[in-house]
Design an enzyme around this catalytic site. Structure first.
Site, PDB file in Angstrom:
ATOM      1  N   HIS A   1      -1.876  10.708  -0.952  1.00 12.67           N
ATOM      2  CA  HIS A   1      -1.947   9.433  -1.654  1.00 12.67           C
ATOM      3  C   HIS A   1      -1.663   9.586  -3.139  1.00 12.67           C
ATOM      4  CE1 HIS A   1      -3.231   6.013   0.674  1.00 12.67           C
ATOM      5  NE2 HIS A   1      -4.084   6.743   1.358  1.00 12.67           N
TER       6      HIS A   1
ATOM      7  N   ASP B   1       3.544 -13.530  12.310  1.00 15.38           N
ATOM      8  CA  ASP B   1       2.209 -13.935  11.892  1.00 15.38           C
ATOM      9  C   ASP B   1       1.273 -12.719  11.912  1.00 15.38           C
ATOM     10  OD1 ASP B   1      -0.372 -14.957  11.750  1.00 15.38           O
ATOM     11  OD2 ASP B   1       0.085 -16.737  12.934  1.00 15.38           O
TER      12      ASP B   1
ATOM     13  N   GLU C   1       0.829  -1.217   0.000  1.00 14.76           N
ATOM     14  CA  GLU C   1       0.000   0.000   0.000  1.00 14.76           C
ATOM     15  C   GLU C   1       0.856   1.257   0.000  1.00 14.76           C
ATOM     16  OE1 GLU C   1      -3.346  -0.002   2.676  1.00 14.76           O
ATOM     17  OE2 GLU C   1      -3.510   2.178   2.614  1.00 14.76           O
TER      18      GLU C   1
ATOM     19  N   LYS D   1      -7.673  -0.008  11.245  1.00 20.74           N
ATOM     20  CA  LYS D   1      -7.077  -0.544  10.006  1.00 20.74           C
ATOM     21  C   LYS D   1      -5.821   0.249   9.662  1.00 20.74           C
ATOM     22  CE  LYS D   1      -6.549  -1.066   5.353  1.00 20.74           C
ATOM     23  NZ  LYS D   1      -5.666  -0.300   4.460  1.00 20.74           N
TER      24      LYS D   1
HETATM   25  C1  MEV Z   1      -6.013   3.614   4.645  1.00 20.34           C
HETATM   26  O1  MEV Z   1      -5.374   2.405   4.333  1.00 20.34           O
HETATM   27  C2  MEV Z   1      -5.967   3.885   6.129  1.00 20.34           C
HETATM   28  C3  MEV Z   1      -6.822   5.080   6.602  1.00 20.34           C
HETATM   29  O2  MEV Z   1      -8.153   4.889   6.163  1.00 20.34           O
HETATM   30  C4  MEV Z   1      -6.748   5.073   8.112  1.00 20.34           C
HETATM   31  C5  MEV Z   1      -7.727   6.033   8.767  1.00 20.34           C
HETATM   32  O3  MEV Z   1      -8.753   6.383   8.186  1.00 20.34           O
HETATM   33  O4  MEV Z   1      -7.438   6.394   9.937  1.00 20.34           O
HETATM   34  C6  MEV Z   1      -6.336   6.365   6.025  1.00 20.34           C
END
Ligand code: MEV
Length: 426
Positions: A378, A280, A86, A264
């Site tokens: 991004h 892991d 990513e 995430k």
């Molecule tokens: C993207 O991989 C992760 C984000 O969505 C985390 C977040 O929203 O805090 C940018």
């Protein structure tokens, strides 16, 4: 080509060497020679080694390894290897770490290197009395567990504690025994699973019940890695940014829809280091999300507050079951190189650094979200991805990507048009 006679029943597939397996797969799926050759090119891993790590190997899936700079953890500068597909994940850690470097970086700790194994016993006539009968056997339990792993004992690990719960379940009461084991520099799954399996017949005898599951718990809440950092107001751009980040955390704490995304992002950083070190990723992810739900609702793994001086304080607490001596960690040359880059000689130091990376990742995501939005950062790398997909090669990739960003339309159809223009000399 018609695939009507293709069969996935391939007797003896697992006994064939990887190249023969690949040929079978290539025939099955109609892979051309170039595609098959790319699969077989396992890079630094080596096909032979790959073949010993999992079953039915035909190749490898390579992921970029990037290095996050600017990290200072417990007063020591450290370079962080991160394996991820990513874009922006590595840059996010670099940026967050730069903004707290002068203020001291990250301070970390670990609650211990204890893992839990569970033994499920059903059909017990007197579950509450059985619970006590198990607890009375603590010395026997310790002897059986420690007898399983003399090497672990030699390195200062071994059985530490015993807990027994009676759970009311859909199929009636169950007696659930927890073995709490210090697994030191091992992630510990093998060690505790062996102990649970070895102890199981004794538990069956003491309880008069029947034992089914004997397996570790990934909710490794006796192996909590903690990290904290202070981001000075002047480093992050002022009060509004600070309050935006705190507000973003408050939303994650209040709302599981946001908390899932918030966590995430944390795992973007954490899983990348876990993978780079051959650990892991799924075990750490499962533990993280279960821990985030421990209060009975799913919430944030981090917290952000205002310090007495008005700066931004960030903290994280997360189960971190990682080791230095597991199979993939020991065998995978990239994992070994990653550990060397990190300079870690204990699972504890590794776990603490990983927690710091998670906090850094989260800080950057929240800062971007609370200010310019995530897309701006991004876009530069994403535009390169899109340019590649559109067929750009060599320096075309950067040129197409730059034009896409300038035009504010990072789309594949636009990339194709730009590429054609460039090739026509436009
Ligand atoms: C993207 O991989 C992760 C984000 O969505 C985390 C977040 O929203 O805090 C940018």
């Amino acid at each position: 080509m018609s695939h009507s006679r293709r069969s996935s029943r391939i007797p003896g597939f697992h006994r064939k060497p990887p190249r023969e397996r690949l040929q079978i797969v290539a025939d099955f799926a109609g892979l051309d020679a170039e595609t098959a050759a790319r699969l077989a090119d396992t890079g630094g891993l080596g096909l032979d080694l790959a073949d010993h790590l999992i079953e039915n190997v035909v190749g490898s899936m390579n992921v970029p390894l990037g290095i996050a700079t600017n990290m200072k953890v417990d007063g020591e500068d450290v370079l962080i290897p991160m394996a991820t597909e990513e874009s922006s994940v590595v840059a996010a850690v670099c940026n967050a770490a730069r903004q707290c470097y002068d203020a001291g970086g990250f301070t970390t700790s670990l609650s211990g290197t204890l893992m839990i194994a569970q033994i499920q016993t059903v059909g017990v006539a007197d579950p509450y009395a059985a619970r006590l009968r198990i607890l009375e056997r603590r010395d026997d339990v310790k002897a059986v567990c420690d007898g399983c792993d003399p090497v672990l004992l030699k390195f200062g690990g071994g059985f530490r504690d015993l807990e027994v719960r009676v759970l009311d379940t859909l199929s009636g009461p169950m007696v659930i025994t927890h073995l709490i084991v210090d697994t030191r520099d091992a992630m510990g799954a093998n060690a505790v699973n062996t102990m649970a399996e070895t102890l199981a017949p004794h538990i069956a005898q003491w309880t008069g019940g029947r034992v089914y599951l004997r397996i570790l718990s990934n909710l490794a809440d006796r192996r909590l890695a903690r990290a904290r950092a202070v981001w000075p107001l002047e480093a992050i751009g002022g009060e509004e940014v600070r309050d935006g980040i705190i507000g973003a955390y408050h939303l994650a704490a209040a709302d599981p829809y946001r908390a899932a995304t918030h966590n995430k992002g944390i795992m973007n950083g954490i899983s990348a280091v876990v993978l780079a070190t051959g650990n892991d990723t799924r075990a750490v992810e499962a533990g993280a999300h279960a821990y985030a739900a421990r209060a009975g609702h799913y919430g944030s793994l981090t917290r952000f507050e205002r310090t007495a001086d008005g700066h931004l304080s960030g903290t994280i607490e997360i189960p971190m079951a990682v080791g230095l001596i597991g199979g993939a960690t020991k065998l995978h040359p990239t994992a070994q190189a990653s550990l060397k880059i990190l300079g870690v000689t204990s699972a504890e130091r590794l776990a603490r650094i990983i927690a710091a990376v998670g906090l850094a990742q989260n800080f950057s995501a929240l800062k971007a979200l609370a200010t310019t939005g995530i897309q701006k950062g991004h876009m530069a790398l994403h535009a390169q991805n899109i340019a590649l997909v559109a067929g750009a090669v060599g320096d075309e990739v950067d040129r197409v990507a730059r034009i896409l960003v300038e035009r504010g339309t990072v789309r594949q159809d636009v990339a194709q048009a730009v590429l054609e223009e460039l090739r026509r000399g436009g």
